[in-house]
Scaffold this active site. Sequence first.
Site, PDB file in Angstrom:
ATOM      1  N   HIS A  27     -27.851  -8.481  -1.856  1.00 45.11           N
ATOM      2  CA  HIS A  27     -29.205  -8.078  -1.446  1.00 45.11           C
ATOM      3  C   HIS A  27     -29.137  -6.773  -0.646  1.00 45.11           C
ATOM      4  O   HIS A  27     -29.927  -5.865  -0.864  1.00 45.11           O
ATOM      5  CB  HIS A  27     -29.847  -9.138  -0.533  1.00 45.11           C
ATOM      6  CG  HIS A  27     -30.122 -10.467  -1.166  1.00 45.11           C
ATOM      7  ND1 HIS A  27     -29.667 -11.653  -0.643  1.00 45.11           N
ATOM      8  CD2 HIS A  27     -30.839 -10.804  -2.272  1.00 45.11           C
ATOM      9  CE1 HIS A  27     -30.089 -12.654  -1.391  1.00 45.11           C
ATOM     10  NE2 HIS A  27     -30.799 -12.183  -2.386  1.00 45.11           N
ATOM     11  N   LYS A  51     -39.784 -24.681  -2.874  1.00 47.31           N
ATOM     12  CA  LYS A  51     -38.342 -24.442  -2.970  1.00 47.31           C
ATOM     13  C   LYS A  51     -37.675 -24.992  -1.726  1.00 47.31           C
ATOM     14  O   LYS A  51     -38.068 -24.643  -0.608  1.00 47.31           O
ATOM     15  CB  LYS A  51     -38.070 -22.932  -3.058  1.00 47.31           C
ATOM     16  CG  LYS A  51     -38.023 -22.376  -4.465  1.00 47.31           C
ATOM     17  CD  LYS A  51     -37.412 -20.984  -4.432  1.00 47.31           C
ATOM     18  CE  LYS A  51     -37.368 -20.342  -5.794  1.00 47.31           C
ATOM     19  NZ  LYS A  51     -36.860 -18.959  -5.726  1.00 47.31           N
ATOM     20  N   ARG A 100     -28.804  -8.848 -11.843  1.00 47.22           N
ATOM     21  CA  ARG A 100     -27.364  -9.072 -11.887  1.00 47.22           C
ATOM     22  C   ARG A 100     -26.843  -9.100 -13.303  1.00 47.22           C
ATOM     23  O   ARG A 100     -26.018  -8.314 -13.697  1.00 47.22           O
ATOM     24  CB  ARG A 100     -26.994 -10.384 -11.198  1.00 47.22           C
ATOM     25  CG  ARG A 100     -26.804 -10.253  -9.726  1.00 47.22           C
ATOM     26  CD  ARG A 100     -26.917 -11.558  -9.032  1.00 47.22           C
ATOM     27  NE  ARG A 100     -28.244 -12.125  -9.211  1.00 47.22           N
ATOM     28  CZ  ARG A 100     -28.739 -13.100  -8.488  1.00 47.22           C
ATOM     29  NH1 ARG A 100     -28.010 -13.660  -7.566  1.00 47.22           N
ATOM     30  NH2 ARG A 100     -29.959 -13.547  -8.693  1.00 47.22           N
ATOM     31  N   SER A 138     -27.129 -16.241  -3.312  1.00 46.98           N
ATOM     32  CA  SER A 138     -27.221 -17.050  -2.095  1.00 46.98           C
ATOM     33  C   SER A 138     -26.708 -18.457  -2.373  1.00 46.98           C
ATOM     34  O   SER A 138     -26.031 -19.060  -1.531  1.00 46.98           O
ATOM     35  CB  SER A 138     -28.670 -17.122  -1.611  1.00 46.98           C
ATOM     36  OG  SER A 138     -29.158 -15.847  -1.324  1.00 46.98           O
TER      37      SER A 138
HETATM   38  P1  ADP Z   1     -35.456 -15.274  -5.627  1.00 35.32           P
HETATM   39  O1  ADP Z   1     -35.442 -16.667  -5.085  1.00 35.32           O
HETATM   40  O2  ADP Z   1     -36.787 -14.611  -5.647  1.00 35.32           O
HETATM   41  O3  ADP Z   1     -34.646 -15.064  -6.896  1.00 35.32           O
HETATM   42  P2  ADP Z   1     -33.284 -14.111  -4.186  1.00 35.32           P
HETATM   43  O4  ADP Z   1     -33.223 -14.057  -2.712  1.00 35.32           O
HETATM   44  O5  ADP Z   1     -32.306 -14.973  -4.860  1.00 35.32           O
HETATM   45  O6  ADP Z   1     -34.761 -14.439  -4.505  1.00 35.32           O
HETATM   46  O7  ADP Z   1     -33.159 -12.636  -4.793  1.00 35.32           O
HETATM   47  C1  ADP Z   1     -34.101 -11.628  -4.567  1.00 35.32           C
HETATM   48  C2  ADP Z   1     -33.854 -10.501  -5.547  1.00 35.32           C
HETATM   49  O8  ADP Z   1     -32.564  -9.963  -5.334  1.00 35.32           O
HETATM   50  C3  ADP Z   1     -33.891 -10.926  -7.021  1.00 35.32           C
HETATM   51  O9  ADP Z   1     -34.456  -9.864  -7.778  1.00 35.32           O
HETATM   52  C4  ADP Z   1     -32.431 -11.089  -7.372  1.00 35.32           C
HETATM   53  O10 ADP Z   1     -32.197 -10.878  -8.746  1.00 35.32           O
HETATM   54  C5  ADP Z   1     -31.815  -9.978  -6.531  1.00 35.32           C
HETATM   55  N1  ADP Z   1     -30.411 -10.223  -6.219  1.00 35.32           N
HETATM   56  C6  ADP Z   1     -29.856 -11.303  -5.635  1.00 35.32           C
HETATM   57  N2  ADP Z   1     -28.507 -11.160  -5.533  1.00 35.32           N
HETATM   58  C7  ADP Z   1     -28.214  -9.969  -6.071  1.00 35.32           C
HETATM   59  C8  ADP Z   1     -26.994  -9.226  -6.292  1.00 35.32           C
HETATM   60  N3  ADP Z   1     -25.805  -9.750  -5.967  1.00 35.32           N
HETATM   61  N4  ADP Z   1     -27.060  -8.009  -6.888  1.00 35.32           N
HETATM   62  C9  ADP Z   1     -28.275  -7.511  -7.247  1.00 35.32           C
HETATM   63  N5  ADP Z   1     -29.446  -8.143  -7.093  1.00 35.32           N
HETATM   64  C10 ADP Z   1     -29.426  -9.343  -6.503  1.00 35.32           C
END
Ligand code: ADP
Length: 171
Positions: A27, A51, A100, A138
């Site tokens: 992130h 969630k 990703r 996460s």
């Molecule tokens: P959500 O529950 O909305 O998917 P996340 O907190 O998991 O929220 O992720 C928020 C955004 O960050 C999403 O667009 C996700 O694809 C992106 N994201 C999460 N981890 C990574 C990473 N390692 N590299 C690039 N983008 C990421």
Amino acid sequence: MATKRIDERLRVKAIYPGSFDPVTKGHLDIIQRAAPTLHKLVVAVADNPNKKQCFTIDERKEFLREVTKNMPNVEIDSFNTLLVDYVKQKNIRVIIRGLRAVTDFEMEFQMALINKSLLPTAETIFLVTSTEYSFLSSSIIKEVAQYGGDVTHFVHPLVAQGLYQKFGIKR
Ligand code: ADP
């Protein structure tokens, strides 16, 4: 008039929404790459009661504040409405999301299209992950931390400490 339009373009305000449960270096990489191209970046934690989350909204925001403390144009907030309603209310034009792998694509594609049809003035822009973080999520971090594995390479030290504390792990 033309000058005003150029001025507005230079002052683009964007949102990076997500669960951030908790924020990872993946992130952070997206935030660090997006912020310098923008006037303001609002990193907004989605407060979605459907969630089940590990950290509270306040804890997630606190971690985000800590990892972005040296980024003056990054603001941390949360929202418990439809994303597009929050976007409209904050006068935001751009939604930033991270991609990703192909597995992210279908869901992100669907979300970008639904948001576009709900609020045509907002554009979703995708930043492709940096290769070193392409496997980071996460959920995988929570799984590793829960069993006492080393997550210090993947999250800020404060987040690692928070994870071990949450799972009652002594390291
Ligand atoms: P959500 O529950 O909305 O998917 P996340 O907190 O998991 O929220 O992720 C928020 C955004 O960050 C999403 O667009 C996700 O694809 C992106 N994201 C999460 N981890 C990574 C990473 N390692 N590299 C690039 N983008 C990421």
